[in-house]
Design a protein around this motif. Structure first.
Motif, PDB file in Angstrom:
ATOM      1  N   ALA A 237       3.741  14.195 -11.039  1.00  0.00           N
ATOM      2  CA  ALA A 237       2.435  13.535 -11.032  1.00  0.00           C
ATOM      3  C   ALA A 237       2.511  12.020 -11.228  1.00  0.00           C
ATOM      4  N   PRO A 238       3.339  11.510 -12.168  1.00  0.00           N
ATOM      5  CA  PRO A 238       3.296  10.066 -12.439  1.00  0.00           C
ATOM      6  C   PRO A 238       4.296   9.233 -11.637  1.00  0.00           C
ATOM      7  N   MET A 239       4.568   9.612 -10.385  1.00  0.00           N
ATOM      8  CA  MET A 239       5.576   8.887  -9.608  1.00  0.00           C
ATOM      9  C   MET A 239       5.278   7.394  -9.532  1.00  0.00           C
ATOM     10  N   LEU A 240       4.049   7.019  -9.210  1.00  0.00           N
ATOM     11  CA  LEU A 240       3.732   5.596  -9.069  1.00  0.00           C
ATOM     12  C   LEU A 240       3.975   4.853 -10.373  1.00  0.00           C
ATOM     13  N   ALA A 241       3.555   5.436 -11.477  1.00  0.00           N
ATOM     14  CA  ALA A 241       3.749   4.784 -12.766  1.00  0.00           C
ATOM     15  C   ALA A 241       5.226   4.542 -13.041  1.00  0.00           C
ATOM     16  N   PHE A 242       6.060   5.506 -12.704  1.00  0.00           N
ATOM     17  CA  PHE A 242       7.491   5.380 -12.983  1.00  0.00           C
ATOM     18  C   PHE A 242       8.160   4.372 -12.060  1.00  0.00           C
ATOM     19  N   LEU A 243       7.682   4.252 -10.841  1.00  0.00           N
ATOM     20  CA  LEU A 243       8.258   3.265  -9.924  1.00  0.00           C
ATOM     21  C   LEU A 243       7.828   1.853 -10.277  1.00  0.00           C
ATOM     22  N   GLY A 244       6.943   1.706 -11.242  1.00  0.00           N
ATOM     23  CA  GLY A 244       6.597   0.390 -11.774  1.00  0.00           C
ATOM     24  C   GLY A 244       7.354   0.044 -13.033  1.00  0.00           C
ATOM     25  N   HIS A 245       8.272   0.907 -13.446  1.00  0.00           N
ATOM     26  CA  HIS A 245       9.046   0.683 -14.674  1.00  0.00           C
ATOM     27  C   HIS A 245      10.211  -0.268 -14.408  1.00  0.00           C
ATOM     28  N   ASN A 246      10.691  -0.920 -15.474  1.00  0.00           N
ATOM     29  CA  ASN A 246      11.761  -1.910 -15.286  1.00  0.00           C
ATOM     30  C   ASN A 246      13.073  -1.294 -14.806  1.00  0.00           C
ATOM     31  N   THR A 247      13.274   0.010 -14.976  1.00  0.00           N
ATOM     32  CA  THR A 247      14.484   0.647 -14.438  1.00  0.00           C
ATOM     33  C   THR A 247      14.389   0.864 -12.928  1.00  0.00           C
ATOM     34  N   ALA A 248      13.237   0.535 -12.327  1.00  0.00           N
ATOM     35  CA  ALA A 248      13.062   0.645 -10.875  1.00  0.00           C
ATOM     36  C   ALA A 248      12.967  -0.726 -10.219  1.00  0.00           C
ATOM     37  N   PHE A 249      13.438  -1.773 -10.909  1.00  0.00           N
ATOM     38  CA  PHE A 249      13.479  -3.091 -10.285  1.00  0.00           C
ATOM     39  C   PHE A 249      14.346  -3.044  -9.028  1.00  0.00           C
ATOM     40  N   ILE A 250      13.921  -3.782  -8.014  1.00  0.00           N
ATOM     41  CA  ILE A 250      14.639  -3.801  -6.744  1.00  0.00           C
ATOM     42  C   ILE A 250      15.651  -4.948  -6.747  1.00  0.00           C
ATOM     43  N   VAL A 251      16.899  -4.606  -6.514  1.00  0.00           N
ATOM     44  CA  VAL A 251      17.988  -5.582  -6.492  1.00  0.00           C
ATOM     45  C   VAL A 251      18.440  -5.805  -5.051  1.00  0.00           C
ATOM     46  N   SER A 252      19.184  -6.860  -4.855  1.00  0.00           N
ATOM     47  CA  SER A 252      19.748  -7.166  -3.538  1.00  0.00           C
ATOM     48  C   SER A 252      21.007  -6.340  -3.325  1.00  0.00           C
ATOM     49  N   GLN A 253      20.987  -5.479  -2.317  1.00  0.00           N
ATOM     50  CA  GLN A 253      22.183  -4.689  -2.008  1.00  0.00           C
ATOM     51  C   GLN A 253      23.356  -5.607  -1.688  1.00  0.00           C
ATOM     52  N   GLU A 254      23.082  -6.660  -0.952  1.00  0.00           N
ATOM     53  CA  GLU A 254      24.144  -7.601  -0.579  1.00  0.00           C
ATOM     54  C   GLU A 254      24.799  -8.212  -1.814  1.00  0.00           C
ATOM     55  N   ALA A 255      23.987  -8.596  -2.814  1.00  0.00           N
ATOM     56  CA  ALA A 255      24.525  -9.234  -4.017  1.00  0.00           C
ATOM     57  C   ALA A 255      25.305  -8.249  -4.874  1.00  0.00           C
TER      58      ALA A 255
ATOM     59  N   SER B 226       0.850  -1.184   0.000  1.00  0.00           N
ATOM     60  CA  SER B 226       0.000   0.000   0.000  1.00  0.00           C
ATOM     61  C   SER B 226       0.888   1.237   0.000  1.00  0.00           C
ATOM     62  N   TRP B 227       0.275   2.388  -0.262  1.00  0.00           N
ATOM     63  CA  TRP B 227       1.036   3.631  -0.318  1.00  0.00           C
ATOM     64  C   TRP B 227       0.108   4.800  -0.042  1.00  0.00           C
ATOM     65  N   GLU B 228       0.716   5.914   0.329  1.00  0.00           N
ATOM     66  CA  GLU B 228      -0.035   7.137   0.621  1.00  0.00           C
ATOM     67  C   GLU B 228       0.788   8.327   0.157  1.00  0.00           C
ATOM     68  N   ARG B 229       0.173   9.212  -0.621  1.00  0.00           N
ATOM     69  CA  ARG B 229       0.863  10.427  -1.037  1.00  0.00           C
ATOM     70  C   ARG B 229       0.814  11.418   0.120  1.00  0.00           C
ATOM     71  N   ILE B 230       1.981  11.802   0.600  1.00  0.00           N
ATOM     72  CA  ILE B 230       2.086  12.719   1.730  1.00  0.00           C
ATOM     73  C   ILE B 230       1.901  14.156   1.267  1.00  0.00           C
ATOM     74  N   ASP B 231       2.525  14.502   0.134  1.00  0.00           N
ATOM     75  CA  ASP B 231       2.384  15.827  -0.473  1.00  0.00           C
ATOM     76  C   ASP B 231       2.762  15.689  -1.941  1.00  0.00           C
ATOM     77  N   ASP B 232       2.914  16.809  -2.650  1.00  0.00           N
ATOM     78  CA  ASP B 232       3.209  16.756  -4.083  1.00  0.00           C
ATOM     79  C   ASP B 232       4.575  16.149  -4.381  1.00  0.00           C
ATOM     80  N   TYR B 233       5.411  16.020  -3.363  1.00  0.00           N
ATOM     81  CA  TYR B 233       6.761  15.501  -3.549  1.00  0.00           C
ATOM     82  C   TYR B 233       6.933  14.062  -3.050  1.00  0.00           C
ATOM     83  N   THR B 234       6.171  13.660  -2.072  1.00  0.00           N
ATOM     84  CA  THR B 234       6.514  12.476  -1.277  1.00  0.00           C
ATOM     85  C   THR B 234       5.383  11.454  -1.239  1.00  0.00           C
ATOM     86  N   VAL B 235       5.785  10.173  -1.371  1.00  0.00           N
ATOM     87  CA  VAL B 235       4.867   9.046  -1.201  1.00  0.00           C
ATOM     88  C   VAL B 235       5.464   8.098  -0.170  1.00  0.00           C
TER      89      VAL B 235
END
Length: 524
Positions: free
Chosen positions: A171-189, A99-108
């Motif tokens: 405005a499209p922050m959520l859409a961009f965080l679903g893009h393949n350049t935002a895949f989450i990697v293992s910091q340890e790896a 889940s997520w919540e937009r705090i203001d125009d800058y922050t989620v």
């Protein structure tokens, strides 16, 4: 073969009735939208089989921050996950964030999924999210998409809660965080493997890397610790088969289970074979002929407009694409939000093209080369070369490996090239910013080296506008201006053509090109 002309809605024309149970209901544009359901209850699902897929090219890299390239996305989408994702109809849904919540125009603020582990066994936490997105910001190819993020705007509240901020209202922050350049990697790896992480990718996705032969094949195996529903296949074998007809032959012989990008000329052959399911869907791609706007004579807008008028895009679609698709009317596919379908296409007008060439002082023409990287684009380039010959542009065609094509065009060492682009976020900013903003000239996306301060200003205004009506007006103006300045010859709005063996079920073509295979299975 029946030829299709697609309208405004999303069409999912999935295959032969013999391969499953079909249901249909009216789509928004009045056409039928067809989906293919699973097998009857008595069907047997074989979860011990590997799914062999055939693709036209090998991934450039398995490090998701290092590229925004389609062949890489195909594999990386199986290995990694994002905070949010898109369903088959481009709705934003939870993934690693619940889940997520937009705090203001800058922050989620995002609440993260608990009990998730990377392929190497390390737990997924908010620290991996910050680490991954910081890598994206720092890497040029990913920064072209994720550069809106504020490097100082990450606040890890606890292991499963994080706040993420943008540099400006976005405005499209959520859409961009679903893009393949935002895949989450293992910091340890990443810290363990360093520069060799691309050969040792570690994500949280439903499949993980087992082995690869560079340029030839990749084997992924099922992630037995996947937090979601376990895939009902043992793994995926990617085989690189450059020619579309050979991918189809692989399906016919049973050496391949699922083939990407069937040539339109082969679609009827696939459709008539009871062993094969033909899958087609209108997508968000625009195919384009880019011109080097920094280099004479394509630095002259009159020449670029003449090229547009000289190309009969409908003839290309009818003759080379077998009627699949429609002429592109501008820089955005009509399924994207805020696409302006009232932007007038150039149309085919040789007289106008010749007038523009004369006005530019080039009625005698010049020599130029079109670079391409695929068989279908080579066919298109051949016809385009003949068309441009009518206005005395003498064209050579040079086919390159896809990775070489991207390198050459990124460096600006070209006259013209043909590529397609599908904005993986499903948001118009993901089309306009990487492709046309001057900050992304080169390999980041703006390979045509287009530079218009007025277009830049419109793009920047559109991405920071939260009101949809106002945002739509801004994007209409931007699309009209890009059309008029003509950095591209706008060719066709695309249709995806894939095909599978009849026993393959559960595959749905994604509009944004990020094809997921986690739900695919064999039914016998």
């Amino acid at each position: 073969m029946k030829k299709f002309k697609f309208g405004l809605g999303i069409v999912a024309a999935l295959a032969l009735a013999a391969c499953g149970v079909e249901t249909s209901e009216p789509a928004e544009n009045g056409q039928e939208e067809t989906t293919l359901e699973g097998p009857a209850e008595e069907a047997t699902v074989d979860s011990s089989r590997f799914l062999t897929i055939a693709n036209g090219a090998f991934p450039v890299t398995m490090d998701p921050t290092a590229t925004n390239e389609a062949n890489s996305s195909l594999i990386n989408t199986q290995i990694y996950e994002t905070l949010v994702t898109r369903d088959a109809d481009m709705n934003i849904i939870p993934s690693l964030a619940t889940s997520w919540e937009r705090i203001d125009d800058y922050t989620v603020e995002f609440n993260l999924r608990e009990g998730v582990y990377f392929h190497n066994g390390s737990p997924f936490t908010a620290h991996d999210v910050e680490f991954s997105l910081q890598r994206s910001i720092a890497t040029p190819a990913a920064a072209a998409i994720q550069g809106f993020l504020d490097p100082e705007g990450f606040e890890v509240i606890d292991d499963h809660t994080i706040r993420i901020s943008s540099l400006e209202p976005f405005a499209p922050m959520l859409a961009f965080l679903g893009h393949n350049t935002a895949f989450i990697v293992s910091q340890e790896a990443v810290e363990e493997h360093g520069d060799d992480f691309a050969n040792n990718p570690v994500g949280t996705g439903p499949f993980q890397l087992e082995s690869f032969v560079h340029g030839d094949s990749i084997t992924l195996v099922r992630n037995e610790n996947f937090h979601g529903d376990l895939p009902q296949i043992a793994g995926i074998i990617l085989r690189v088969i450059p020619e579309p007809v050979n991918r189809l032959i692989g399906l016919e012989t049973g050496e391949v289970d699922l083939a990407f990008d069937i040539a339109p000329i082969d679609a009827a052959r696939a459709e008539e074979d009871d062993r094969i399911t033909l899958l087609t869907r209108v997508n968000n791609t625009v195919r384009y002929l880019s011109m080097n706007t920094e280099q004479a004579p394509f630095d002259n807008v009159l020449v670029r407009q003449a090229v547009n008028y000289a190309i009969d895009t409908q003839l290309l679609i009818d003759s080379i694409l077998e009627g699949f698709g429609e002429p592109a009317f501008g820089p955005m596919a009509r399924n994207l939000p805020f696409a302006s379908t009232d932007v007038e296409p150039y149309g085919f007008d040789l007289d106008r093209a010749r007038e523009l060439m004369a006005e530019a002082g080039l009625e005698d023409g010049f020599d130029a080369t079109i670079n391409i990287g695929s068989a279908i684009n080579e066919h298109l380039a051949t016809v385009i070369a003949n068309m441009l010959g009518e206005i005395n542009i003498n064209v050579d065609i040079e086919r390159l490996e896809q990775a070489t094509l991207l390198e050459v065009t990124g460096n600006g060492d070209f006259d013209m090239f043909i590529l397609g682009f599908n904005p993986g976020t499903g948001d118009p900013d993901n089309m306009l910013t990487p492709m046309f903003h001057s900050s992304n000239i080169g390999g980041a996306g703006n390979r045509g080296r287009f530079n218009s301060p007025e277009v830049d200003a419109l793009i920047e205004a559109g991405r920071s506008e939260f009101d949809d009506v106002a945002r739509g007006e801004i994007y209409h103006e931007a699309q009209q201006l890009i059309r008029d300045l003509a950095p591209w010859a706008f060719l066709d709005a695309g249709v995806t053509l894939h095909a599978s063996r009849a026993e393959v079920r559960g595959y749905t073509i994604r509009l944004n090109g990020q094809q997921t295979l986690a739900g695919v299975y064999f039914a016998e």
